[in-house]
Scaffold this motif. Structure first.
Motif, PDB file in Angstrom:
ATOM      1  N   THR A   2      -0.599  -9.974  30.259  1.00  0.00           N
ATOM      2  CA  THR A   2       0.170  -9.658  29.066  1.00  0.00           C
ATOM      3  C   THR A   2      -0.793  -9.526  27.898  1.00  0.00           C
ATOM      4  O   THR A   2      -1.673 -10.356  27.711  1.00  0.00           O
ATOM      5  CB  THR A   2       1.193 -10.770  28.768  1.00  0.00           C
ATOM      6  OG1 THR A   2       2.058 -10.913  29.884  1.00  0.00           O
ATOM      7  CG2 THR A   2       2.011 -10.446  27.556  1.00  0.00           C
ATOM      8  N   MET A  46       4.422  -4.179  25.548  1.00  0.00           N
ATOM      9  CA  MET A  46       3.843  -2.956  26.124  1.00  0.00           C
ATOM     10  C   MET A  46       3.927  -1.864  25.063  1.00  0.00           C
ATOM     11  O   MET A  46       4.629  -2.024  24.063  1.00  0.00           O
ATOM     12  CB  MET A  46       4.650  -2.502  27.349  1.00  0.00           C
ATOM     13  CG  MET A  46       4.722  -3.499  28.479  1.00  0.00           C
ATOM     14  SD  MET A  46       5.741  -2.883  29.847  1.00  0.00           S
ATOM     15  CE  MET A  46       7.339  -3.514  29.377  1.00  0.00           C
ATOM     16  N   ALA A  74       1.929   0.050  30.361  1.00  0.00           N
ATOM     17  CA  ALA A  74       1.354  -1.291  30.278  1.00  0.00           C
ATOM     18  C   ALA A  74       0.170  -1.427  31.209  1.00  0.00           C
ATOM     19  O   ALA A  74       0.118  -0.810  32.273  1.00  0.00           O
ATOM     20  CB  ALA A  74       2.409  -2.332  30.640  1.00  0.00           C
ATOM     21  N   SER A  75      -0.764  -2.272  30.801  1.00  0.00           N
ATOM     22  CA  SER A  75      -1.866  -2.664  31.661  1.00  0.00           C
ATOM     23  C   SER A  75      -1.459  -3.978  32.307  1.00  0.00           C
ATOM     24  O   SER A  75      -1.369  -5.000  31.638  1.00  0.00           O
ATOM     25  CB  SER A  75      -3.139  -2.832  30.828  1.00  0.00           C
ATOM     26  OG  SER A  75      -4.210  -3.209  31.652  1.00  0.00           O
ATOM     27  N   GLN A  76      -1.156  -3.934  33.582  1.00  0.00           N
ATOM     28  CA  GLN A  76      -0.774  -5.120  34.337  1.00  0.00           C
ATOM     29  C   GLN A  76      -2.011  -5.677  35.040  1.00  0.00           C
ATOM     30  O   GLN A  76      -3.086  -5.093  34.956  1.00  0.00           O
ATOM     31  CB  GLN A  76       0.338  -4.778  35.343  1.00  0.00           C
ATOM     32  CG  GLN A  76       1.560  -4.147  34.711  1.00  0.00           C
ATOM     33  CD  GLN A  76       2.345  -5.081  33.807  1.00  0.00           C
ATOM     34  OE1 GLN A  76       1.910  -6.183  33.466  1.00  0.00           O
ATOM     35  NE2 GLN A  76       3.508  -4.640  33.372  1.00  0.00           N
ATOM     36  N   LYS A  77      -1.855  -6.768  35.746  1.00  0.00           N
ATOM     37  CA  LYS A  77      -3.003  -7.423  36.369  1.00  0.00           C
ATOM     38  C   LYS A  77      -3.767  -6.495  37.318  1.00  0.00           C
ATOM     39  O   LYS A  77      -4.981  -6.401  37.245  1.00  0.00           O
ATOM     40  CB  LYS A  77      -2.542  -8.673  37.121  1.00  0.00           C
ATOM     41  CG  LYS A  77      -3.681  -9.448  37.750  1.00  0.00           C
ATOM     42  CD  LYS A  77      -3.188 -10.705  38.424  1.00  0.00           C
ATOM     43  CE  LYS A  77      -4.363 -11.446  39.060  1.00  0.00           C
ATOM     44  NZ  LYS A  77      -3.925 -12.659  39.744  1.00  0.00           N
ATOM     45  N   ALA A  81       0.876   0.650  34.574  1.00  0.00           N
ATOM     46  CA  ALA A  81       2.245   1.036  34.911  1.00  0.00           C
ATOM     47  C   ALA A  81       2.841   1.941  33.850  1.00  0.00           C
ATOM     48  O   ALA A  81       2.593   1.771  32.662  1.00  0.00           O
ATOM     49  CB  ALA A  81       3.109  -0.213  35.050  1.00  0.00           C
ATOM     50  N   TYR A  83       6.672   2.934  32.965  1.00  0.00           N
ATOM     51  CA  TYR A  83       8.082   2.661  33.218  1.00  0.00           C
ATOM     52  C   TYR A  83       8.873   3.785  32.559  1.00  0.00           C
ATOM     53  O   TYR A  83       8.763   3.992  31.354  1.00  0.00           O
ATOM     54  CB  TYR A  83       8.495   1.319  32.615  1.00  0.00           C
ATOM     55  CG  TYR A  83       7.699   0.151  33.144  1.00  0.00           C
ATOM     56  CD1 TYR A  83       8.136  -0.571  34.253  1.00  0.00           C
ATOM     57  CD2 TYR A  83       6.502  -0.228  32.539  1.00  0.00           C
ATOM     58  CE1 TYR A  83       7.398  -1.646  34.742  1.00  0.00           C
ATOM     59  CE2 TYR A  83       5.763  -1.298  33.029  1.00  0.00           C
ATOM     60  CZ  TYR A  83       6.218  -2.001  34.125  1.00  0.00           C
ATOM     61  OH  TYR A  83       5.485  -3.059  34.607  1.00  0.00           O
ATOM     62  N   CYS A 115       9.318   2.083  37.688  1.00  0.00           N
ATOM     63  CA  CYS A 115       7.902   1.784  37.493  1.00  0.00           C
ATOM     64  C   CYS A 115       7.028   2.613  38.416  1.00  0.00           C
ATOM     65  O   CYS A 115       7.192   2.571  39.633  1.00  0.00           O
ATOM     66  CB  CYS A 115       7.662   0.300  37.757  1.00  0.00           C
ATOM     67  SG  CYS A 115       5.933  -0.166  37.674  1.00  0.00           S
ATOM     68  N   ARG A 117       3.187   2.877  39.482  1.00  0.00           N
ATOM     69  CA  ARG A 117       1.976   2.054  39.398  1.00  0.00           C
ATOM     70  C   ARG A 117       0.745   2.886  39.760  1.00  0.00           C
ATOM     71  O   ARG A 117       0.738   3.579  40.769  1.00  0.00           O
ATOM     72  CB  ARG A 117       2.100   0.860  40.347  1.00  0.00           C
ATOM     73  CG  ARG A 117       3.181  -0.114  39.934  1.00  0.00           C
ATOM     74  CD  ARG A 117       3.320  -1.287  40.882  1.00  0.00           C
ATOM     75  NE  ARG A 117       4.116  -1.006  42.061  1.00  0.00           N
ATOM     76  CZ  ARG A 117       5.444  -1.034  42.118  1.00  0.00           C
ATOM     77  NH1 ARG A 117       6.130  -1.306  41.034  1.00  0.00           N
ATOM     78  NH2 ARG A 117       6.074  -0.801  43.240  1.00  0.00           N
TER      79      ARG A 117
END
Length: 152
Positions: A2, A46, A74-77, A81, A83, A115, A117
């Motif tokens: 996050t 995000m 968003a930059s996720q782990k 992504a 959306y 989403c 990815r």
């Protein structure tokens, strides 16, 4: 992962170095191709592209103080992504995207309900994302939202 940011620019500054270029290009692609009326903001921690209250005063049914969400990136782990609520709510748009994806990327589509990815930054199909963004105006999204999502 996050990222706590108050502005889109601050969000970009806080990205891991290896994602900055691709994420910035994804952001520019979305901004360039979204029809007029959507606004960029920070939404759910995000980057968000929303229908502002000026166009849709009712706001988001889950929290009417928020504008109506449409796209988030968003930059996720483990991935970046995108959306896209239009894909979630419009089966024709989803079918189009699923059919077009292999024409642009050699890897398998990794997707949830809304989403998309991207685990490899060099395999983001920016041209396809641009086409996807052009397919729905704020007015189109409001109509679908009111008919399919808000009622449920």
């Amino acid at each position: 992962m996050t990222i706590d940011a108050k502005t889109p620019e601050e969000y970009l500054e806080k990205l891991p170095e290896e994602r900055k270029d691709a994420f910035s290009k994804l952001r520019e692609t979305v901004k360039k191709h979204l029809p007029e009326g959507f606004e960029e903001c920070i939404n759910y921690k995000m980057l968000g592209y929303v229908v502002p209250h000026a166009l849709y005063p009712d706001g988001y049914h889950c929290d009417p103080k928020l504008p109506l969400p449409f796209i988030n990136i968003a930059s996720q782990k483990n991935f970046v992504a995108l959306y896209h609520m239009g894909i979630y709510a419009n089966p024709e748009m989803l079918d189009w995207f699923v059919k077009e994806y292999p024409k642009h990327v050699s890897t398998k589509l990794d997707m949830g309900k809304s989403c998309i990815r991207f685990k490899k930054m060099d395999q983001i199909p920016f041209d396809l994302i641009g086409q996807l963004c052009e397919k729905m105006t704020p007015q189109d999204w409001i109509k679908i939202y009111e008919n399919q999502i808000k009622k449920s």
